[in-house]
Design a protein around this motif. Structure first.
Motif, mmCIF file in Angstrom:
data_model
loop_
_atom_site.group_PDB
_atom_site.id
_atom_site.type_symbol
_atom_site.label_atom_id
_atom_site.label_comp_id
_atom_site.label_asym_id
_atom_site.label_seq_id
_atom_site.Cartn_x
_atom_site.Cartn_y
_atom_site.Cartn_z
ATOM 1 N N LEU A 1 -18.682 23.805 -0.546
ATOM 2 C CA LEU A 1 -19.001 22.714 -1.466
ATOM 3 C C LEU A 1 -20.259 21.974 -1.028
ATOM 4 O O LEU A 1 -21.094 21.594 -1.867
ATOM 5 C CB LEU A 1 -17.824 21.750 -1.550
ATOM 6 C CG LEU A 1 -16.580 22.265 -2.285
ATOM 7 C CD1 LEU A 1 -15.424 21.293 -2.097
ATOM 8 C CD2 LEU A 1 -16.863 22.459 -3.759
ATOM 9 N N GLU A 2 -20.427 21.751 0.245
ATOM 10 C CA GLU A 2 -21.627 21.065 0.734
ATOM 11 C C GLU A 2 -22.877 21.907 0.507
ATOM 12 O O GLU A 2 -23.942 21.372 0.148
ATOM 13 C CB GLU A 2 -21.452 20.729 2.212
ATOM 14 C CG GLU A 2 -20.445 19.608 2.435
ATOM 15 C CD GLU A 2 -20.057 19.419 3.882
ATOM 16 O OE1 GLU A 2 -19.427 18.385 4.193
ATOM 17 O OE2 GLU A 2 -20.370 20.310 4.720
ATOM 18 N N ARG A 3 -22.777 23.214 0.693
ATOM 19 C CA ARG A 3 -23.923 24.080 0.386
ATOM 20 C C ARG A 3 -24.261 24.033 -1.100
ATOM 21 O O ARG A 3 -25.435 23.952 -1.483
ATOM 22 C CB ARG A 3 -23.621 25.518 0.813
ATOM 23 C CG ARG A 3 -23.594 25.758 2.311
ATOM 24 C CD ARG A 3 -23.610 27.253 2.620
ATOM 25 N NE ARG A 3 -22.478 27.957 2.039
ATOM 26 C CZ ARG A 3 -21.298 28.130 2.637
ATOM 27 N NH1 ARG A 3 -21.104 27.627 3.856
ATOM 28 N NH2 ARG A 3 -20.326 28.800 2.045
ATOM 29 N N ASP A 4 -23.221 24.049 -1.939
ATOM 30 C CA ASP A 4 -23.452 23.993 -3.387
ATOM 31 C C ASP A 4 -24.102 22.672 -3.789
ATOM 32 O O ASP A 4 -24.987 22.642 -4.657
ATOM 33 C CB ASP A 4 -22.131 24.170 -4.137
ATOM 34 C CG ASP A 4 -21.586 25.587 -4.037
ATOM 35 O OD1 ASP A 4 -22.311 26.485 -3.581
ATOM 36 O OD2 ASP A 4 -20.400 25.780 -4.417
ATOM 37 N N ALA A 5 -23.655 21.580 -3.169
ATOM 38 C CA ALA A 5 -24.234 20.271 -3.483
ATOM 39 C C ALA A 5 -25.699 20.217 -3.072
ATOM 40 O O ALA A 5 -26.562 19.706 -3.812
ATOM 41 C CB ALA A 5 -23.439 19.173 -2.797
ATOM 42 N N ALA A 6 -26.016 20.721 -1.883
ATOM 43 C CA ALA A 6 -27.405 20.711 -1.413
ATOM 44 C C ALA A 6 -28.294 21.549 -2.329
ATOM 45 O O ALA A 6 -29.430 21.158 -2.653
ATOM 46 C CB ALA A 6 -27.466 21.223 0.021
ATOM 47 N N ALA A 7 -27.779 22.691 -2.769
ATOM 48 C CA ALA A 7 -28.555 23.536 -3.675
ATOM 49 C C ALA A 7 -28.775 22.854 -5.011
ATOM 50 O O ALA A 7 -29.863 22.948 -5.607
ATOM 51 C CB ALA A 7 -27.839 24.876 -3.862
#
Length: 809
Positions: free
Chosen positions: A593-599
Motif C-alpha cells: 500500500l505504501e508503494r502504491d501511495a508513493a507511485a
C-alpha cells in the motif's frame, strides 16, 4: 419450493468463502409463502465470516418472509433487498442487519432497475418565494415539521413545508383558523430542536392592542407529531368560536420537492371513530396519515371543526396527534417488528441530547463568534441523528429538510470534523456504512464490491426503483473517506478493536480503489456520469452540471479523474498501511500500500500539475487533457498530503488570492473562470465544510496565518446566520456585500456546516494526536484573543489546550 431456491441455499456454504465479514453474526430464517399458505423455510447461520444452511431451526434472530418469486428476483439481481422492504413485498422481523449482511451472498451481477414503468413526474415546476427565514421547524430523527411562522402549513407541490417522515410528506396542509380568520404570531419559543411554542392572535397585527382572545400552539415531534392548541379568553364575557383545522396530505417525496418535480398521486380519506385517515397506495406500497383529536369535533374529509365556548378568563384546549404509518407485507407498520427500530420518548431524546452536549470539551473563548458557533454546532450535531431501519444505533442525519437521512459523504466528512468533540458520530457512521458496503455489480445503483454507499432514502421512488435512492453508490469519494475516518478515529481514541472489526471492509474498500475505481486506466479514481431526474451529475461533492469545467467555460467530458479524490485515495492507502502494520499483522500488505501511495503521488504530480497556472488541474479527462479551472478543490489536496512540498506555497497563494478568497471564505470556483457565478452552488458559492478542510490542509503544511485568516472570516460570516453556518452562501466579494448573502432554502441545520467551526477550532489550536498524547500547536490570530479548550477526550485520557492570540510574523 422452486428448484432455483433450493439450489441457491444448498450452495451458500461454499459461496460464502471470503465474502462475509465476521460481524454481525446470528441465525436468519427465510420463510416462503404463497396464496395457498407456507411453502417452506431455510435457516442460514452467519458466524465467523462463514454461512451454514439447515432446513430446520428455531428462535431465529431475524425472520424474513416473502413469496418465492420475489426471492427469485432478488437472487437474479432484478430487485434490491432494501427497495423490496420499503415496497412492502418482504417482511422482516427481528434483527434487520443480518438480512443486510446476507445480501453479500447473492450472485455478484445484478441490474435492479425499476420494477415497473416509472411513474410520471412533471418537471420544471418553479419553487415559490418561501425561504428558510420565513419558516419555523422542529425535528426528531427523520421526522420533521416545517411551517410558516404562525404554525400553518399551506403548500403547493414544490413548497418545502409540511410534516415529513421517511422522505415523504405526510401533512401538506395544517391550517388553523378562528371564525374564519387566520392567526398572526406574537412570539415563537424554540423550546428544543423537537419542540416549539407559538403565541398567536386572530386577525392582523393591528388587532394586537385590543385582542382579548389569544391562542397558544405547542407542538412537538417524536414517534408521532403532536400539537396542543389552547384558546385563552381574557375578556369579561363568554365567547363562542368556530375553530377550524384544515388537514391534507399529498405524500410527495422530499427529493421531488427539492428538484422542482411533481407526481400526480390519488389520495383517499376515511373517517374512523372521530379520526381522519389519509391514504396513498401504489400497488404494495401503503402510506397513511392518521389524525386524532382529544375534543369533540365534526370531522370531514378536509379536517376538523370545533364549536368552542370559553367563559371569562378561562381556556379551551384540544390535543391533536398525528401518526405516520408505513405498511409492510402484512399491513403492519414497518417498524413494529424490527429490533433495530428502538423507540425513544421525547423526554429520553431530550436527556440524550443533553448528555451529548454535556460531554463535549468546555470552550472558553474571548472571541464571541467562535463561542456562539461552538455552542450552536454542538446542539445541532447532537440532534442530527435518526432511528433508521438498518441498525440498532441511531444514524447520523445530514440536514433539514432535504437531507434528513443517511448521506455517506456528508456523514464521513462531519464525523472527521468533530472527532475531538463527538467521537461517537464516527462510530455510528462507520457501522452503518460498513453494513451497507457494496457487494454486487449493479449499474443502476453504481454498486460495486467494496464501494461505500452515498445515499439511502425511504420514499416511493426508492421503493419502486424509479431512482436508485434506496441504496445509491454514485459517489467516487466515499470509499477512501471511509478508510480515512476509521484510521483517524483510532488515532484519536485508541479503539483498536474497531479497526480489527472492520479489517474486512477496509480491505474491500482498497480492492475497490484498485479494481473498480480505475475505469479509464491511468491509476486514478474516475468519476462517471450519473443521470438523475434533475439532470446529469458527476460522482464528487461538486456534483452539479457545470462544476467540473475548463477555464474557458467548457465542461469536462466523462469519465473524470477529479483532483481531490486522488488525494483521498493517496491518504486512504497510507492509512490502511498503518492499520495493516499495527493491527492486522500484515506488513507485506502495508508495504504494498505504501508503494502504491508513493507511485500515485508521483503520477499525480506529473499528470495534474499546470505550470502555467501554478496549481493542479481540477480534473483529468480520459484522453489525458487537464481540466484547467481554478477551484477550491486544490485545498483538499493539502489536507490529504498528496501535494509535493515545493508546490504548496503557490497553491496557498491561489487559495488566499482575490479570485478564490472573497473575504468571507474560499469560493468553489475562482472569479476569473468563465463559469463563475457567485450564486452557483459549485461555481462560486462558499461552502463552510469545504473551507474547513482547506484550513485543516493549510495547517498540515505549516501555513498558520493563512489558516487563521480563513477561519476568522468564516466565523464572522456565521454571525449573520445566528451562529449556524448554512451549507453554502453566495461568493460575492466582502467589499461589495457588507453581509454574506444567503441562498434560497438550503438545509438548516446541515451537519458538515455544523462541523466546520469545530474543525476550525481544532486547526486554530493545532490539535493532533501523537501516539498516546495530544500535541498542541496553537496559531490563534491576535484579534481572537485567548482560547481555552478543556477536557479533550482521547487515548491520552483528558487534556487541556490553550491558545493566545498573537500577531503573525
Amino acid at each position: 419450493m422452486s428448484t432455483e431456491i433450493d439450489r441457491f441455499f444448498a450452495g451458500l456454504p461454499e459461496a460464502s468463502r471470503g465474502r462475509l465479514p465476521t460481524t454481525p453474526a446470528g441465525l436468519i430464517a427465510f420463510r416462503f409463502v404463497t396464496d395457498d399458505g407456507p411453502a417452506g423455510t431455510w435457516f442460514v447461520t452467519l458466524d465467523g465470516g462463514r454461512a451454514r444452511v439447515d432446513r430446520h431451526g428455531h428462535d431465529p434472530d431475524c425472520l424474513v418472509e416473502m413469496r418465492p418469486e420475489t426471492f427469485e428476483r432478488l437472487v437474479a439481481g432484478a430487485d434490491h433487498s432494501v427497495a423490496m422492504l420499503f415496497r412492502g413485498v418482504v417482511s422482516v422481523e427481528g434483527d434487520l442487519p443480518l438480512f443486510l449482511v446476507f445480501r453479500r451472498l447473492l450472485p455478484i451481477h445484478a441490474d435492479s432497475g425499476a420494477t415497473e414503468p416509472t411513474a410520471d413526474v412533471l418537471p420544471g415546476v418553479e419553487h415559490d418565494g418561501v425561504g428558510s427565514h420565513d419558516t419555523t421547524s422542529i425535528f426528531y430523527g427523520n421526522m420533521f415539521m416545517i411551517s410558516s411562522r404562525n404554525g400553518d402549513v399551506v403548500t403547493e407541490p414544490v413548497t418545502p413545508l409540511g410534516l415529513f417522515f421517511f422522505d415523504t410528506r405526510f401533512l401538506s396542509t395544517w391550517r388553523l383558523s378562528l371564525d374564519g380568520e387566520h392567526l398572526t404570531e406574537l412570539s415563537i419559543d424554540d423550546v428544543r430542536s423537537f419542540e416549539l411554542k407559538f403565541a398567536l392572535v386572530p386577525g392582523q397585527p393591528t388587532h394586537y392592542v385590543d385582542a382579548t382572545t389569544s391562542i397558544l400552539r405547542h407542538r412537538s415531534v417524536g414517534e408521532t407529531f403532536e400539537e396542543e392548541i389552547t384558546l385563552f379568553n381574557y375578556g369579561a364575557e363568554p365567547v363562542r368560536y368556530t375553530v377550524r383545522l384544515d388537514v391534507g396530505a399529498d405524500f410527495a417525496e422530499v427529493q421531488d420537492i427539492r428538484d422542482g418535480l411533481r407526481r400526480e398521486r390519488e389520495v383517499t380519506t376515511t373517517i374512523d371513530d372521530s379520526s381522519l385517515r389519509l391514504h396513498y397506495h401504489r400497488h404494495t406500497l401503503h402510506r397513511e396519515t392518521v389524525v386524532c383529536a382529544s375534543a369533540p369535533a365534526h370531522v370531514d374529509e378536509r379536517g376538523f371543526t370545533f364549536a368552542v365556548s370559553v367563559d371569562p378568563h378561562d381556556t379551551w384546549t384540544v390535543r391533536l396527534r398525528v401518526l405516520t404509518l408505513v405498511r409492510d407485507l402484512h399491513r403492519r407498520d414497518l417498524r413494529e417488528r424490527l429490533r433495530s427500530s428502538t423507540h425513544r420518548s421525547r423526554a429520553e431524546a431530550g436527556r440524550e441530547i443533553d448528555d451529548i452536549v454535556a460531554g463535549v470539551p468546555e470552550l472558553r473563548a474571548d472571541h464571541g463568534p467562535l463561542a456562539e458557533a461552538y455552542r450552536r454546532s454542538v446542539l445541532d450535531l447532537a440532534a442530527l441523528y435518526y432511528q433508521g431501519l438498518n441498525y440498532r444505533d441511531r444514524l447520523p442525519a445530514t440536514g433539514l429538510p432535504w437531507s434528513m437521512t443517511l448521506l455517506g459523504r456528508e456523514s464521513l466528512v462531519s464525523s472527521l470534523q468533530v472527532l475531538p468533540f463527538l467521537p461517537h458520530r464516527a462510530v455510528s457512521t462507520l457501522r452503518i456504512l460498513a453494513l451497507s458496503q457494496g457487494a454486487r455489480i449493479d449499474p443502476f445503483r453504481g454498486e460495486q464490491p467494496g464501494r461505500i454507499v452515498q445515499e439511502s432514502r425511504y420514499g416511493e421512488s426508492a421503493a419502486f426503483a424509479d431512482t436508485p435512492d434506496a441504496t445509491d453508490f454514485s459517489a467516487a469519494d466515499t470509499t477512501p473517506l471511509f478508510v480515512i475516518l476509521l484510521d483517524e478515529y483510532e488515532r484519536w481514541t485508541g479503539d483498536a478493536e474497531l479497526v480489527r472489526r472492520y479489517e474486512f471492509e477496509v480491505r474491500a474498500a482498497i480492492a475497490w480503489l484498485d479494481d473498480y475505481a480505475d475505469a479509464a486506466g491511468g491509476g486514478y479514481v474516475w468519476s462517471t456520469r450519473r443521470q438523475r431526474r434533475a439532470g446529469p451529475v458527476n460522482e464528487s461533492w461538486r456534483n452539479s452540471v457545470q462544476a467540473i469545467c475548463f477555464r474557458d467555460g467548457r465542461l469536462a467530458t466523462f469519465p473524470q479523474a477529479i483532483c481531490e479524490i486522488q488525494g483521498y485515495a493517496y491518504d486512504a492507502r497510507l492509512r490502511a498501511a498503518r492499520m495493516a502494520r499495527l493491527f492486522w499483522n500484515d506488513p507485506a500488505y502495508a508495504d504494498r500500500l505504501e508503494r502504491d501511495a508513493a507511485a500515485l503521488r508521483e503520477r499525480f504530480d506529473r499528470d495534474f500539475w499546470l505550470p502555467e497556472r501554478g496549481c493542479y488541474a481540477l480534473a483529468l479527462q480520459a484522453d489525458g487533457q487537464r481540466v484547467d479551472a481554478l477551484a477550491s478543490n486544490v485545498g483538499h489536496l493539502l489536507w490529504s498530503g498528496i501535494v509535493a512540498p515545493e508546490r504548496a506555497e503557490r497553491l496557498v497563494g491561489h487559495l488566499l488570492g482575490p479570485a478564490l478568497f472573497s473575504g468571507w471564505g474560499v469560493r468553489t470556483l475562482a472569479s476569473t473562470e468563465e463559469q463563475f457565478n457567485p450564486l452557483g452552488h459549485h461555481t462560486g458559492a462558499i461552502w463552510p465544510a469545504d473551507n474547513s478542510l482547506i484550513v485543516w490542509g493549510l495547517r498540515r503544511y505549516g501555513f498558520r496565518q493563512e489558516a487563521a485568516r480563513i477561519a476568522l472570516a468564516l466565523l464572522e460570516a456565521g454571525q449573520h446566520f445566528q451562529g449556524a453556518l448554512p451549507p453554502y452562501f453566495a461568493g460575492y466579494d466582502r467589499a461589495v456585500t457588507r453581509v454574506p448573502v444567503p441562498h434560497h432554502f438550503t438545509d438548516s441545520p446541515y451537519a458538515p456546516s455544523a462541523g466546520a467551526p469545530l474543525l476550525l477550532l481544532r486547526a486554530l489550536l493545532g490539535l493532533e494526536p501523537h501516539d498516546d498524547h495530544l500535541a498542541i500547536d496553537a496559531g490563534v490570530p491576535e484579534e481572537m484573543g485567548q482560547i481555552e479548550l478543556l477536557d479533550i477526550r482521547g487515548r491520552w485520557g483528558y487534556a487541556d489546550a490553550l491558545g493566545r492570540g498573537r500577531p503573525f510574523r
